[in-house]
Design an enzyme around this catalytic site. Sequence first.
Site, PDB file in Angstrom:
ATOM      1  N   ASN A   1      21.421  46.493  84.183  1.00 43.02           N
ATOM      2  CA  ASN A   1      21.255  45.958  85.543  1.00 43.02           C
ATOM      3  C   ASN A   1      20.933  47.115  86.481  1.00 43.02           C
ATOM      4  O   ASN A   1      21.087  48.280  86.105  1.00 43.02           O
ATOM      5  CB  ASN A   1      22.501  45.196  85.998  1.00 43.02           C
ATOM      6  CG  ASN A   1      23.749  46.043  85.906  1.00 43.02           C
ATOM      7  OD1 ASN A   1      23.888  47.049  86.588  1.00 43.02           O
ATOM      8  ND2 ASN A   1      24.654  45.664  85.007  1.00 43.02           N
TER       9      ASN A   1
ATOM     10  N   GLY B   1      26.432  41.198  77.168  1.00 43.68           N
ATOM     11  CA  GLY B   1      25.259  41.224  76.287  1.00 43.68           C
ATOM     12  C   GLY B   1      25.032  42.571  75.621  1.00 43.68           C
ATOM     13  O   GLY B   1      25.971  43.283  75.258  1.00 43.68           O
TER      14      GLY B   1
ATOM     15  N   TYR C   1      19.806  37.026  82.061  1.00 40.46           N
ATOM     16  CA  TYR C   1      18.733  36.892  83.062  1.00 40.46           C
ATOM     17  C   TYR C   1      17.804  35.693  82.829  1.00 40.46           C
ATOM     18  O   TYR C   1      16.858  35.477  83.590  1.00 40.46           O
ATOM     19  CB  TYR C   1      17.933  38.190  83.167  1.00 40.46           C
ATOM     20  CG  TYR C   1      18.642  39.308  83.919  1.00 40.46           C
ATOM     21  CD1 TYR C   1      19.883  39.108  84.522  1.00 40.46           C
ATOM     22  CD2 TYR C   1      18.071  40.574  84.023  1.00 40.46           C
ATOM     23  CE1 TYR C   1      20.525  40.143  85.206  1.00 40.46           C
ATOM     24  CE2 TYR C   1      18.709  41.607  84.716  1.00 40.46           C
ATOM     25  CZ  TYR C   1      19.937  41.382  85.298  1.00 40.46           C
ATOM     26  OH  TYR C   1      20.564  42.406  85.981  1.00 40.46           O
TER      27      TYR C   1
ATOM     28  N   ASP D   1      21.796  43.956  65.123  1.00 39.52           N
ATOM     29  CA  ASP D   1      22.484  44.568  66.258  1.00 39.52           C
ATOM     30  C   ASP D   1      21.779  45.886  66.584  1.00 39.52           C
ATOM     31  O   ASP D   1      21.734  46.794  65.753  1.00 39.52           O
ATOM     32  CB  ASP D   1      23.943  44.821  65.832  1.00 39.52           C
ATOM     33  CG  ASP D   1      24.763  45.485  66.913  1.00 39.52           C
ATOM     34  OD1 ASP D   1      24.209  45.884  67.955  1.00 39.52           O
ATOM     35  OD2 ASP D   1      25.984  45.609  66.694  1.00 39.52           O
TER      36      ASP D   1
ATOM     37  N   THR E   1      16.209  37.972  78.274  1.00 40.45           N
ATOM     38  CA  THR E   1      16.286  36.625  77.689  1.00 40.45           C
ATOM     39  C   THR E   1      17.716  36.103  77.515  1.00 40.45           C
ATOM     40  O   THR E   1      17.913  35.011  77.000  1.00 40.45           O
ATOM     41  CB  THR E   1      15.581  36.569  76.314  1.00 40.45           C
ATOM     42  OG1 THR E   1      16.307  37.399  75.391  1.00 40.45           O
ATOM     43  CG2 THR E   1      14.145  37.027  76.402  1.00 40.45           C
TER      44      THR E   1
ATOM     45  N   ASP F   1      23.936  45.300  76.845  1.00 43.31           N
ATOM     46  CA  ASP F   1      24.431  46.404  77.683  1.00 43.31           C
ATOM     47  C   ASP F   1      25.884  46.743  77.292  1.00 43.31           C
ATOM     48  O   ASP F   1      26.220  47.916  77.024  1.00 43.31           O
ATOM     49  CB  ASP F   1      24.355  45.954  79.155  1.00 43.31           C
ATOM     50  CG  ASP F   1      24.448  47.091  80.151  1.00 43.31           C
ATOM     51  OD1 ASP F   1      24.573  48.250  79.714  1.00 43.31           O
ATOM     52  OD2 ASP F   1      24.408  46.813  81.365  1.00 43.31           O
TER      53      ASP F   1
HETATM   54  N1  AR6 Z   1      21.691  43.832  69.781  1.00 40.28           N
HETATM   55  C1  AR6 Z   1      20.494  43.264  70.054  1.00 40.28           C
HETATM   56  N2  AR6 Z   1      20.331  42.266  70.942  1.00 40.28           N
HETATM   57  C2  AR6 Z   1      21.430  41.829  71.581  1.00 40.28           C
HETATM   58  C3  AR6 Z   1      22.726  42.360  71.357  1.00 40.28           C
HETATM   59  C4  AR6 Z   1      22.830  43.426  70.408  1.00 40.28           C
HETATM   60  N3  AR6 Z   1      23.989  44.012  70.127  1.00 40.28           N
HETATM   61  N4  AR6 Z   1      23.609  41.693  72.147  1.00 40.28           N
HETATM   62  C5  AR6 Z   1      22.906  40.757  72.828  1.00 40.28           C
HETATM   63  N5  AR6 Z   1      21.602  40.818  72.474  1.00 40.28           N
HETATM   64  P1  AR6 Z   1      21.256  40.272  77.734  1.00 40.28           P
HETATM   65  P2  AR6 Z   1      19.395  40.385  80.028  1.00 40.28           P
HETATM   66  C6  AR6 Z   1      20.452  40.014  72.939  1.00 40.28           C
HETATM   67  O1  AR6 Z   1      22.049  39.199  78.384  1.00 40.28           O
HETATM   68  O2  AR6 Z   1      19.062  38.957  79.859  1.00 40.28           O
HETATM   69  C7  AR6 Z   1      24.031  42.416  81.225  1.00 40.28           C
HETATM   70  O3  AR6 Z   1      25.242  42.000  81.752  1.00 40.28           O
HETATM   71  C8  AR6 Z   1      20.721  38.691  73.577  1.00 40.28           C
HETATM   72  O4  AR6 Z   1      20.951  37.700  72.571  1.00 40.28           O
HETATM   73  O5  AR6 Z   1      21.970  41.368  77.041  1.00 40.28           O
HETATM   74  O6  AR6 Z   1      18.280  41.381  80.239  1.00 40.28           O
HETATM   75  C9  AR6 Z   1      23.388  43.552  82.033  1.00 40.28           C
HETATM   76  O7  AR6 Z   1      24.361  44.399  82.575  1.00 40.28           O
HETATM   77  C10 AR6 Z   1      19.421  38.445  74.330  1.00 40.28           C
HETATM   78  O8  AR6 Z   1      18.431  37.897  73.467  1.00 40.28           O
HETATM   79  O9  AR6 Z   1      20.257  41.004  78.799  1.00 40.28           O
HETATM   80  C11 AR6 Z   1      22.620  42.814  83.087  1.00 40.28           C
HETATM   81  O10 AR6 Z   1      23.459  42.483  84.177  1.00 40.28           O
HETATM   82  C12 AR6 Z   1      18.973  39.847  74.710  1.00 40.28           C
HETATM   83  O11 AR6 Z   1      19.804  40.744  73.958  1.00 40.28           O
HETATM   84  C13 AR6 Z   1      22.168  41.559  82.387  1.00 40.28           C
HETATM   85  O12 AR6 Z   1      23.104  41.341  81.336  1.00 40.28           O
HETATM   86  C14 AR6 Z   1      19.105  40.171  76.184  1.00 40.28           C
HETATM   87  O13 AR6 Z   1      20.281  39.554  76.704  1.00 40.28           O
HETATM   88  C15 AR6 Z   1      20.798  41.700  81.775  1.00 40.28           C
HETATM   89  O14 AR6 Z   1      20.408  40.471  81.236  1.00 40.28           O
END
Ligand code: AR6
Length: 179
Positions: free
Chosen positions: A30, A38, A127, A16, A124, A40
């Site tokens: 975003n 996620g 998005y 994490d 990943t 964020d």
């Molecule tokens: N620590 C590390 N990695 C994480 C964690 C964590 N605590 N939680 C999730 N991941 P995403 P995106 C991983 O969806 O695709 C949001 O709503 C997850 O498994 O967080 O860039 C924003 O506001 C994945 O591999 O980001 C935007 O609207 C990675 O983090 C949108 O999502 C990225 O997944 C951005 O989408």
Amino acid sequence: MEVRIHQGTITLVQGDITEEETDAIVNAANSRLMGGAGVDGAIHRAGGPSIMAECRKIGGCPAGQAVITTGGNLKARYVIHTVGPVYQGGTKGEAELLRSAYLSSLRLASSHGLKSIAFPAISTGVYSYPLAEAARIALKTAIDYMQEHGDIEKIRFCLFDRRAYETFAEELRGLQGDR
Ligand code: AR6
């Protein structure tokens, strides 16, 4: 997994990102910087409201760019918020935007004199960027940056699940073979 690049190291860990103790952690935000799901959501939950207060003042961030705020209650002093591309099949400049998201974050860390930074696998999740391709871009950008600049000593990739960790590890082994 860890590799040395000149004086620095690139490390892959599974976990994490809100628990990382690097100078900065990177948020996959975003463009409105308004929080979300996620990583964020996790960062704002763990870091507290001071991060969102600064995001509101900044107002937004286009895809491929990055901004910096306090780390609030996190162990990291700063959060660098970057915006990756929404994957739309790969023909809409997504690769360049993803590279630019990593590069902008690294440049911002350098300009603040930071020595260590932790990234999630930007784009990943929500998005939908294909994992292996995103991993290659992330790692290549980090390796190139470390080869060209000596200031950042530690770049960590904090991968949330086993599949992401294994994919990054496989791509890193491949890139090392190319060097
Ligand atoms: N620590 C590390 N990695 C994480 C964690 C964590 N605590 N939680 C999730 N991941 P995403 P995106 C991983 O969806 O695709 C949001 O709503 C997850 O498994 O967080 O860039 C924003 O506001 C994945 O591999 O980001 C935007 O609207 C990675 O983090 C949108 O999502 C990225 O997944 C951005 O989408």
